[in-house]
Design a protein around this motif. Structure first.
Motif, PDB file in Angstrom:
ATOM      1  N   THR A  88       0.840  -1.232  -0.030  1.00  0.00           N
ATOM      2  CA  THR A  88       0.066  -0.079   0.031  1.00  0.00           C
ATOM      3  C   THR A  88       0.996   1.055  -0.045  1.00  0.00           C
ATOM      4  N   GLY A  89       0.509   2.464  -0.125  1.00  0.00           N
ATOM      5  CA  GLY A  89       1.025   3.721  -0.162  1.00  0.00           C
ATOM      6  C   GLY A  89       1.642   3.806   1.295  1.00  0.00           C
ATOM      7  N   MET A  90       0.848   3.313   2.521  1.00  0.00           N
ATOM      8  CA  MET A  90       1.224   3.656   3.720  1.00  0.00           C
ATOM      9  C   MET A  90       2.413   2.603   3.962  1.00  0.00           C
ATOM     10  N   TYR A 114      -1.004  13.854   3.951  1.00  0.00           N
ATOM     11  CA  TYR A 114      -1.942  12.747   4.230  1.00  0.00           C
ATOM     12  C   TYR A 114      -2.159  12.308   5.614  1.00  0.00           C
ATOM     13  N   ASN A 161      -1.999  17.161   0.698  1.00  0.00           N
ATOM     14  CA  ASN A 161      -3.292  16.790   0.822  1.00  0.00           C
ATOM     15  C   ASN A 161      -4.049  17.151   2.138  1.00  0.00           C
ATOM     16  N   ASP A 186       6.597  12.808  -1.227  1.00  0.00           N
ATOM     17  CA  ASP A 186       5.309  12.121  -1.713  1.00  0.00           C
ATOM     18  C   ASP A 186       4.881  12.735  -2.876  1.00  0.00           C
ATOM     19  N   SER A 208       1.374   6.843  -3.726  1.00  0.00           N
ATOM     20  CA  SER A 208       0.534   5.726  -3.234  1.00  0.00           C
ATOM     21  C   SER A 208      -0.185   5.462  -4.762  1.00  0.00           C
ATOM     22  N   THR A 210      -2.150   3.541  -5.542  1.00  0.00           N
ATOM     23  CA  THR A 210      -3.690   3.457  -5.331  1.00  0.00           C
ATOM     24  C   THR A 210      -4.611   4.561  -6.223  1.00  0.00           C
ATOM     25  N   LYS A 211      -3.754   5.714  -6.327  1.00  0.00           N
ATOM     26  CA  LYS A 211      -4.209   6.698  -6.796  1.00  0.00           C
ATOM     27  C   LYS A 211      -3.963   6.768  -8.434  1.00  0.00           C
ATOM     28  N   SER A 339     -10.279   8.812  -1.385  1.00  0.00           N
ATOM     29  CA  SER A 339      -9.343   8.304  -2.349  1.00  0.00           C
ATOM     30  C   SER A 339      -9.562   9.218  -3.643  1.00  0.00           C
ATOM     31  N   THR A 354     -10.696  11.880   5.425  1.00  0.00           N
ATOM     32  CA  THR A 354      -9.424  11.677   5.369  1.00  0.00           C
ATOM     33  C   THR A 354      -8.487  12.094   6.658  1.00  0.00           C
ATOM     34  N   ARG A 374     -12.814  18.593  -0.632  1.00  0.00           N
ATOM     35  CA  ARG A 374     -11.872  18.128  -1.644  1.00  0.00           C
ATOM     36  C   ARG A 374     -12.267  17.406  -2.892  1.00  0.00           C
TER      37      ARG A 374
HETATM   38  N1  LCS Z   1       0.319   9.788   0.375  1.00  0.00           N
HETATM   39  C1  LCS Z   1      -0.920  10.248  -0.193  1.00  0.00           C
HETATM   40  C2  LCS Z   1      -0.601  11.753  -0.611  1.00  0.00           C
HETATM   41  C3  LCS Z   1      -2.118   9.648  -0.122  1.00  0.00           C
HETATM   42  O1  LCS Z   1      -3.321  10.804  -0.471  1.00  0.00           O
HETATM   43  C4  LCS Z   1      -2.323   8.762   0.395  1.00  0.00           C
HETATM   44  C5  LCS Z   1      -3.701   8.139   0.568  1.00  0.00           C
HETATM   45  C6  LCS Z   1      -1.256   7.742   1.079  1.00  0.00           C
HETATM   46  C7  LCS Z   1      -0.056   8.502   0.851  1.00  0.00           C
HETATM   47  C8  LCS Z   1      -1.657   6.396   1.489  1.00  0.00           C
HETATM   48  O2  LCS Z   1      -1.602   5.520   0.438  1.00  0.00           O
HETATM   49  P1  LCS Z   1      -2.557   4.127   0.754  1.00  0.00           P
HETATM   50  O3  LCS Z   1      -2.079   3.198   1.710  1.00  0.00           O
HETATM   51  O4  LCS Z   1      -3.815   4.380   0.859  1.00  0.00           O
HETATM   52  O5  LCS Z   1      -2.367   3.650  -0.681  1.00  0.00           O
HETATM   53  N2  LCS Z   1      -4.885   8.929   0.531  1.00  0.00           N
HETATM   54  C9  LCS Z   1      -6.034   8.798   0.754  1.00  0.00           C
HETATM   55  C10 LCS Z   1      -7.003   9.952   0.639  1.00  0.00           C
HETATM   56  O6  LCS Z   1      -6.790  11.217   0.143  1.00  0.00           O
HETATM   57  N3  LCS Z   1      -8.212   9.440   0.414  1.00  0.00           N
HETATM   58  O7  LCS Z   1      -8.315   8.135   0.674  1.00  0.00           O
HETATM   59  C11 LCS Z   1      -6.774   7.716   0.901  1.00  0.00           C
END
Ligand code: LCS
Length: 396
Positions: A88-90, A114, A161, A186, A208, A210-211, A339, A354, A374
């Motif tokens: 994951t991003g985290m 974030y 963010n 980031d 991340s 995921t985005k 997200s 968030t 947002r």
């Molecule tokens: N860095 C940024 C800038 C993010 O926006 C997020 C998640 C993460 C790291 C963490 O990534 P993840 O583990 O979720 O893949 N941001 C989210 C948001 O703004 N809304 O939901 C998750």
């Protein structure tokens, strides 16, 4: 033979980066090596893979061809030495913290990161004696005065963010290096299409995925790209032993998503520019923050360090939280969900979603007001998005 991408444009590189035709059957799409382990030819081969005398796959937590293909592709786009994909991003964020920080060591971070990137430091890493200062990194004097002799990381998010405040990457690289620290960026909000921090002096970049990189709101994941082999080896060793690796099927999906990254980014940011301009002149709107607006306080910095303005907009509706809720509850196209970076528009309320876990005083000090909304703009037809926002704002 892979295509030589030297000197090729971004659209060619995003299409072909990491392309490595399958030598067995010639499949154009990388195969999914859905295996946890790899068989050695004989005992000597196994031993040599472990010592590194022979290049060979051992075990998927350590390395896997499908995962490596994704890592090579994203490294090509960020102009780095090598990449490490994470679950994951985290997992990417915490692996970097774990690699460089420890008891008695200190980091300086952007105050409006974030929520979890900040809270994991304040709530968890602090239990192990790690020290931190989260400051407004848009103000370089604040960054300089937060640096200490034990500061090992300067960790920034730009655009942040959800405040969409920018931080000067090149200036922060100088400050970090003067203090013997590394600069980590980031780059999630920009994707490798719109901003390349390693080229501006950063040492480590993370996403991340995921985005934007995956872009289809169906997979979570992260990636770290380093400028040097030393940093790659240090972080890779931590991830191998702590286990935050990506899996092969996940890698195949994100690589598939990434092939259309530049198309999606182009369309979404063209939409975002028009929506931001519409919101800016709308009588029911208090303020709008988008780097492509001349009214953005750091519009000049945006032009200097970004290759486009992205598709994230923050705004506040007249009437604060109550006004914002009317919009959140009545827009029909953007879905009310956290997200961002997918093909579809999403809208959310950071103070209650968030960033809800950040104490109110810290959240407000970081510029995340109670009424901030947002909007993550997607690739729909802009006329439909404009009409939808107009009808929701009419109800405020
Ligand atoms: N860095 C940024 C800038 C993010 O926006 C997020 C998640 C993460 C790291 C963490 O990534 P993840 O583990 O979720 O893949 N941001 C989210 C948001 O703004 N809304 O939901 C998750």
């Amino acid at each position: 033979m892979s295509l030589d991408l030297k000197g090729k444009g971004i659209n060619t590189r995003v299409t072909h980066a990491g392309e490595n035709p399958d030598s067995v059957h010639g499949s154009v799409s990388v195969p999914i090596y859905q295996t946890s382990t790899f068989k050695f030819r004989d005992a000597d081969h196994g031993a040599q893979c472990f010592t590194g005398e022979e290049q060979g796959y051992i075990y998927t937590r350590v390395g896997n061809p499908t995962i490596n293909t994704f890592e090579e592709a994203v490294t090509e786009l960020e102009h780095g030495f090598a990449g490490i994909a994470t679950s994951t991003g985290m997992a990417a964020v915490t692996s970097i913290y774990m690699t460089y920080l420890g008891a008695g060591l200190h980091m300086v971070g952007t105050d409006a990161v974030y929520g979890s990137s900040r809270m994991v430091m304040e709530n968890e890493f602090s239990r192990f004696g790690v020290e931190h200062s989260f400051v407004d990194t848009a103000d370089l004097d604040k960054v300089r005065s937060a640096m200490r002799s034990n500061t090992k990381l300067l960790y920034i998010e730009t655009p942040a963010n959800p405040t969409i405040k920018l931080t000067d990457i090149a200036a922060c690289a100088d400050i970090a290096h003067e203090h013997g620290a590394l600069l980590v960026v980031d780059n999630t909000f920009m994707s490798p299409i719109l901003q390349n921090p390693l080229e501006l002096g950063a040492d480590i970049v993370l996403h991340s995925i995921t985005k934007y990189i995956n872009g289809h709101t169906d997979v979570v994941g992260g990636v770290i790209i380093t400028k040097t082999e030393d940093e790659f080896t240090r972080i890779k060793n931590v991830i191998i032993s702590t286990g935050g690796t990506m899996d092969p099927h996940q890698s195949w999906l994100v690589l598939r998503g990434m092939r259309t990254l530049s198309l999606r980014v182009d369309r979404a940011q063209a939409n975002a520019q028009k929506l931001a301009e519409f919101l800016e002149t709308h009588p029911k709107i208090d303020w709008v923050r988008y780097p492509g607006l001349k009214s953005h306080p750091q519009h000049d910095l945006a032009k200097r360090q970004m290759k486009g303005y992205g598709s994230m907009i923050s705004f506040e509706v007249k009437g604060g939280v109550a006004g914002g809720k009317v919009v959140l509850n009545h827009v029909k196209i953007p879905q009310l969900a956290v997200s961002l970076g997918g093909y579809e528009s999403l809208i959310q309320h950071p103070a209650s979603m968030t960033h809800h876990n950040i104490p109110d005083d810290e959240r407000l000090a970081a510029g995340i007001s109670d009424g901030l909304v947002r909007l993550a703009v997607g690739t729909e037809d802009v006329e439909d998005l404009l009409a939808d926002l107009e009808q929701a704002l009419a109800l405020v």
